[in-house]
Write a protein that holds these residues in place. Structure first.
Motif, PDB file in Angstrom:
ATOM      1  N   TRP A  34      31.741 -49.903  -7.148  1.00 40.92           N
ATOM      2  CA  TRP A  34      31.743 -48.358  -7.778  1.00 40.92           C
ATOM      3  C   TRP A  34      31.805 -48.482  -9.161  1.00 40.92           C
ATOM      4  CZ3 TRP A  34      29.068 -44.429  -6.171  1.00 40.92           C
ATOM      5  CH2 TRP A  34      29.145 -43.985  -4.581  1.00 40.92           C
ATOM      6  N   ASP A  35      32.968 -49.268  -9.431  1.00 42.41           N
ATOM      7  CA  ASP A  35      33.050 -49.363 -10.903  1.00 42.41           C
ATOM      8  C   ASP A  35      31.975 -49.985 -11.655  1.00 42.41           C
ATOM      9  OD1 ASP A  35      34.892 -49.534 -13.473  1.00 42.41           O
ATOM     10  OD2 ASP A  35      34.460 -51.738 -12.971  1.00 42.41           O
ATOM     11  N   ARG A  36      31.431 -51.023 -11.318  1.00 45.67           N
ATOM     12  CA  ARG A  36      30.323 -51.711 -11.786  1.00 45.67           C
ATOM     13  C   ARG A  36      28.962 -50.964 -12.002  1.00 45.67           C
ATOM     14  NH1 ARG A  36      30.957 -55.700  -9.269  1.00 45.67           N
ATOM     15  NH2 ARG A  36      29.742 -55.068  -7.465  1.00 45.67           N
ATOM     16  N   SER A  37      28.677 -50.330 -10.907  1.00 49.24           N
ATOM     17  CA  SER A  37      27.450 -49.231 -10.874  1.00 49.24           C
ATOM     18  C   SER A  37      27.758 -48.266 -11.823  1.00 49.24           C
ATOM     19  CB  SER A  37      27.543 -48.715  -9.276  1.00 49.24           C
ATOM     20  OG  SER A  37      26.242 -47.845  -9.285  1.00 49.24           O
ATOM     21  N   LEU A  38      28.933 -47.126 -11.768  1.00 46.90           N
ATOM     22  CA  LEU A  38      28.986 -46.275 -12.546  1.00 46.90           C
ATOM     23  C   LEU A  38      29.021 -46.742 -14.050  1.00 46.90           C
ATOM     24  CD1 LEU A  38      31.570 -43.891 -10.770  1.00 46.90           C
ATOM     25  CD2 LEU A  38      29.041 -43.829 -11.000  1.00 46.90           C
ATOM     26  N   ARG A  39      29.387 -48.135 -14.379  1.00 42.30           N
ATOM     27  CA  ARG A  39      29.566 -48.624 -15.802  1.00 42.30           C
ATOM     28  C   ARG A  39      28.039 -48.562 -16.312  1.00 42.30           C
ATOM     29  NH1 ARG A  39      33.574 -50.516 -18.572  1.00 42.30           N
ATOM     30  NH2 ARG A  39      35.412 -50.537 -17.693  1.00 42.30           N
ATOM     31  N   ASN A  40      27.231 -48.922 -15.502  1.00 41.34           N
ATOM     32  CA  ASN A  40      25.913 -49.109 -16.042  1.00 41.34           C
ATOM     33  C   ASN A  40      25.455 -47.894 -16.260  1.00 41.34           C
ATOM     34  OD1 ASN A  40      24.349 -51.939 -15.703  1.00 41.34           O
ATOM     35  ND2 ASN A  40      25.794 -51.998 -14.103  1.00 41.34           N
ATOM     36  N   ALA A  41      25.655 -46.859 -15.260  1.00 42.42           N
ATOM     37  CA  ALA A  41      25.289 -45.446 -15.707  1.00 42.42           C
ATOM     38  C   ALA A  41      25.734 -44.786 -16.875  1.00 42.42           C
ATOM     39  CB  ALA A  41      25.578 -44.335 -14.377  1.00 42.42           C
ATOM     40  N   GLY A  42      27.058 -45.124 -17.078  1.00 43.80           N
ATOM     41  CA  GLY A  42      27.818 -44.601 -18.332  1.00 43.80           C
ATOM     42  C   GLY A  42      27.029 -45.273 -19.668  1.00 43.80           C
ATOM     43  N   MET A  43      26.843 -46.558 -19.566  1.00 47.79           N
ATOM     44  CA  MET A  43      26.280 -47.267 -20.452  1.00 47.79           C
ATOM     45  C   MET A  43      25.018 -46.494 -21.040  1.00 47.79           C
ATOM     46  SD  MET A  43      27.692 -49.988 -22.030  1.00 47.79           S
ATOM     47  CE  MET A  43      26.668 -50.971 -22.570  1.00 47.79           C
ATOM     48  N   GLY A  44      24.134 -46.220 -19.904  1.00 50.03           N
ATOM     49  CA  GLY A  44      22.599 -45.536 -20.030  1.00 50.03           C
ATOM     50  C   GLY A  44      23.127 -44.152 -20.937  1.00 50.03           C
ATOM     51  N   CYS A  45      23.892 -43.387 -20.407  1.00 51.53           N
ATOM     52  CA  CYS A  45      24.161 -42.135 -21.016  1.00 51.53           C
ATOM     53  C   CYS A  45      24.822 -42.117 -22.341  1.00 51.53           C
ATOM     54  CB  CYS A  45      25.256 -41.285 -19.961  1.00 51.53           C
ATOM     55  SG  CYS A  45      24.789 -40.944 -18.637  1.00 51.53           S
ATOM     56  N   GLY A  46      25.621 -43.303 -22.874  1.00 51.59           N
ATOM     57  CA  GLY A  46      25.986 -43.408 -23.821  1.00 51.59           C
ATOM     58  C   GLY A  46      25.214 -44.004 -24.978  1.00 51.59           C
ATOM     59  N   SER A  47      24.125 -44.573 -24.624  1.00 55.12           N
ATOM     60  CA  SER A  47      22.902 -45.230 -25.270  1.00 55.12           C
ATOM     61  C   SER A  47      21.898 -43.835 -25.710  1.00 55.12           C
ATOM     62  CB  SER A  47      21.968 -45.971 -24.768  1.00 55.12           C
ATOM     63  OG  SER A  47      22.846 -47.274 -24.329  1.00 55.12           O
ATOM     64  N   LEU A  48      22.105 -42.958 -24.792  1.00 61.00           N
ATOM     65  CA  LEU A  48      21.178 -41.781 -25.127  1.00 61.00           C
ATOM     66  C   LEU A  48      22.015 -40.843 -26.310  1.00 61.00           C
ATOM     67  CD1 LEU A  48      19.820 -40.669 -21.700  1.00 61.00           C
ATOM     68  CD2 LEU A  48      18.545 -41.628 -23.404  1.00 61.00           C
ATOM     69  N   ALA A  49      23.244 -40.767 -25.972  1.00 63.34           N
ATOM     70  CA  ALA A  49      24.078 -40.102 -26.888  1.00 63.34           C
ATOM     71  C   ALA A  49      23.906 -40.837 -28.342  1.00 63.34           C
ATOM     72  CB  ALA A  49      25.440 -39.898 -26.513  1.00 63.34           C
ATOM     73  N   ALA A  50      24.080 -41.909 -28.238  1.00 66.66           N
ATOM     74  CA  ALA A  50      23.977 -42.799 -29.705  1.00 66.66           C
ATOM     75  C   ALA A  50      22.558 -42.508 -30.244  1.00 66.66           C
ATOM     76  CB  ALA A  50      24.085 -44.141 -29.285  1.00 66.66           C
ATOM     77  N   ALA A  51      21.616 -42.212 -29.588  1.00 65.64           N
ATOM     78  CA  ALA A  51      20.265 -42.013 -30.062  1.00 65.64           C
ATOM     79  C   ALA A  51      20.407 -40.669 -30.715  1.00 65.64           C
ATOM     80  CB  ALA A  51      19.118 -42.104 -28.993  1.00 65.64           C
ATOM     81  N   GLY A  52      20.948 -39.521 -30.154  1.00 68.67           N
ATOM     82  CA  GLY A  52      20.947 -38.052 -30.604  1.00 68.67           C
ATOM     83  C   GLY A  52      21.948 -38.432 -31.963  1.00 68.67           C
ATOM     84  N   MET A  53      22.927 -38.918 -32.024  1.00 72.12           N
ATOM     85  CA  MET A  53      23.717 -39.063 -32.965  1.00 72.12           C
ATOM     86  C   MET A  53      22.920 -39.694 -34.385  1.00 72.12           C
ATOM     87  SD  MET A  53      27.261 -40.305 -31.375  1.00 72.12           S
ATOM     88  CE  MET A  53      27.890 -39.162 -29.949  1.00 72.12           C
ATOM     89  N   LEU A  54      22.084 -40.586 -34.242  1.00 69.82           N
ATOM     90  CA  LEU A  54      21.294 -40.885 -35.057  1.00 69.82           C
ATOM     91  C   LEU A  54      20.352 -39.987 -35.858  1.00 69.82           C
ATOM     92  CD1 LEU A  54      20.180 -44.559 -34.120  1.00 69.82           C
ATOM     93  CD2 LEU A  54      21.795 -44.091 -35.773  1.00 69.82           C
TER      94      LEU A  54
END
Length: 422
Positions: free
Chosen positions: A151-171
């Motif tokens: 569960w930790d590994r799976s949600l980490r991948n989901a969180g990385m994806g959400c964080g990447s989208l947030a990073a794109a918005g901040m740019l």
């Protein structure tokens, strides 16, 4: 008074799962928050630091490399602290350290200040994994520990994806505003993660933490564990390739547009997030070493496919072929990641888990530190050279896993071994 205190204290001292479901949910929530932060920071690292400090990209790259190598020297100390105080306390500390580091980035007005902050962030990043895995080892055992890791590994991948989208918005913000917002967001995210871990009840496990007899001598004398660590170091290059070398290969050698190259990363992230837990359940039916070795072999097959892609496909067919190979690559990741991570935790003795996991973490940290140089050299050498070398590395790692199997205790390799054997 004496009678009322004994029943209350005993479960927290000796039962490894005293925190129960609420503690595990808080740990997973903290992990999700941390991965969102990593998703924001990792893709933007160079631009992020450049936007905040105004330093040249060359000096930033050099500084980050120096900080990364310097942070490795703190890993033995992290293992000692985990064994002395427990994974929970150390995880709170390193998350707070990362929060402080990101909050301070906007005030880095000199190169020494940048190096200091980069070192603080790097130490927090490298020490997070062994302290969290040690805490998972305290909260669960046996097959339940495998499920929590999945569960930790799976949600980490989901969180990385959400964080990447947030990073794109901040740019999209003009000037340095977006980077300042990113820095303070990262500080807040890691602070929240630290608070969530702090709300987990203290759990000591069956072994007493202060009894760390043997220390690193015992770790370095544990040949089967060192074999697992060596295998992980070799196979880790398969993971680092996706972020560091694959985009260059797809745009330069396969001639995919830059935007479409990002689709490959998205497909992998979505599949790992969605299928991580079911794949871990399926992997739990067999020996961990053999399932992890199978995953590494699938990695090698996907690398062989990438090596021949530029010669076989062109134009619109190239994207279809790349996505097919990306799915194959993801299958290797799903097969390898769960049992390999479980092996690193299950094979570590309770009283020295921090030291063992810190040594294992070095296999990831050293790989990620030297990978840019190695992968860059192989990319310059030629498109098929990169994938040939990577295939040989992961196949060697698979062979080492199979060789280590004969010397591992049954509870380490068999997911459903009796709890008393752990």
């Amino acid at each position: 008074m004496e009678d009322t205190r004994v029943p209350e204290a005993a479960p927290r001292t000796v039962h490894p799962a005293a925190g129960g479901a609420p503690a595990r949910r808080r740990l997973i929530a903290s992990s999700l928050a941390t991965s969102i932060g990593d998703g924001i920071y990792v893709p933007l690292t160079m631009l992020f630091v450049h936007g905040l400090t105004g330093l040249s990209l060359t000096s930033i790259g050099t500084g980050l490399t120096v900080a990364g190598f310097s942070a490795l020297a703190f890993m033995p100390a992290a293992g000692i602290l985990i064994d002395r105080f427990g994974g929970r306390r150390v995880l709170i500390g390193v998350l707070a350290l990362r929060a402080i580091g990101f909050a301070a980035y906007p005030f880095a007005d000199s190169y020494p200040a940048f190096l200091t902050i980069a070192l603080v962030v790097a130490v927090g990043m490298w020490a997070s994994s062994p302290s969290q895995q040690s805490l998972i080892g305290d909260l669960a055992r046996g097959a339940e520990r495998d499920r929590l890791l999945a569960w930790d590994r799976s949600l980490r991948n989901a969180g990385m994806g959400c964080g990447s989208l947030a990073a794109a918005g901040m740019l999209a913000w003009n000037g340095t505003t977006g980077f300042v917002v990113a820095a303070e967001t990262l500080a807040a995210v890691f602070a929240v993660a630290a608070v969530l871990v702090a709300r987990i009840p203290r759990v000591r496990g069956l072994a007493k933490r202060p009894d760390a007899r043997g220390g690193y001598r015992q770790v370095l004398a544990d040949r089967p564990y060192l074999l697992l660590t060596t295998a992980n170091f070799l196979i880790a290059f398969g993971y680092t390739t996706q972020a560091m070398a694959l985009p260059v290969f797809l745009t330069r050698d396969v001639a995919l547009p830059d935007a479409l190259a990002g689709v490959v990363f998205a497909v992998n992230t979505v599949l790992v997030a969605a299928l991580g837990v079911p794949a871990a359940r399926l992997a739990s039916r067999g020996r961990r070493t053999r399932t992890a070795a199978l995953g590494a072999t699938v990695f090698a097959l996907s690398f062989a496919a990438f090596a021949v892609l530029p010669r076989l496909v062109h134009g619109a067919d190239a994207l279809v072929a790349v996505l097919a190979v990306a799915v194959l690559y993801t299958g290797g990741e799903l097969a390898h990641s769960a049992p390999a991570q479980s092996l690193s935790v299950q094979a570590a003795p309770d009283h020295l888990r921090g030291r063992y996991l810190s040594v294992h973490q070095l296999s990831w940290s050293v790989c990620r530190t030297i990978a840019p140089v190695l992968l860059g050299f192989l990319l310059d050498t030629g498109p098929w050279h990169l994938w040939t070398v990577l295939a040989l590395l992961v196949l060697t790692g698979a062979a080492i896993l199979l060789y280590a199997e004969r010397s591992l205790p049954p509870h380490t390799n068999l997911p459903h071994a009796r709890a008393s054997a752990i």
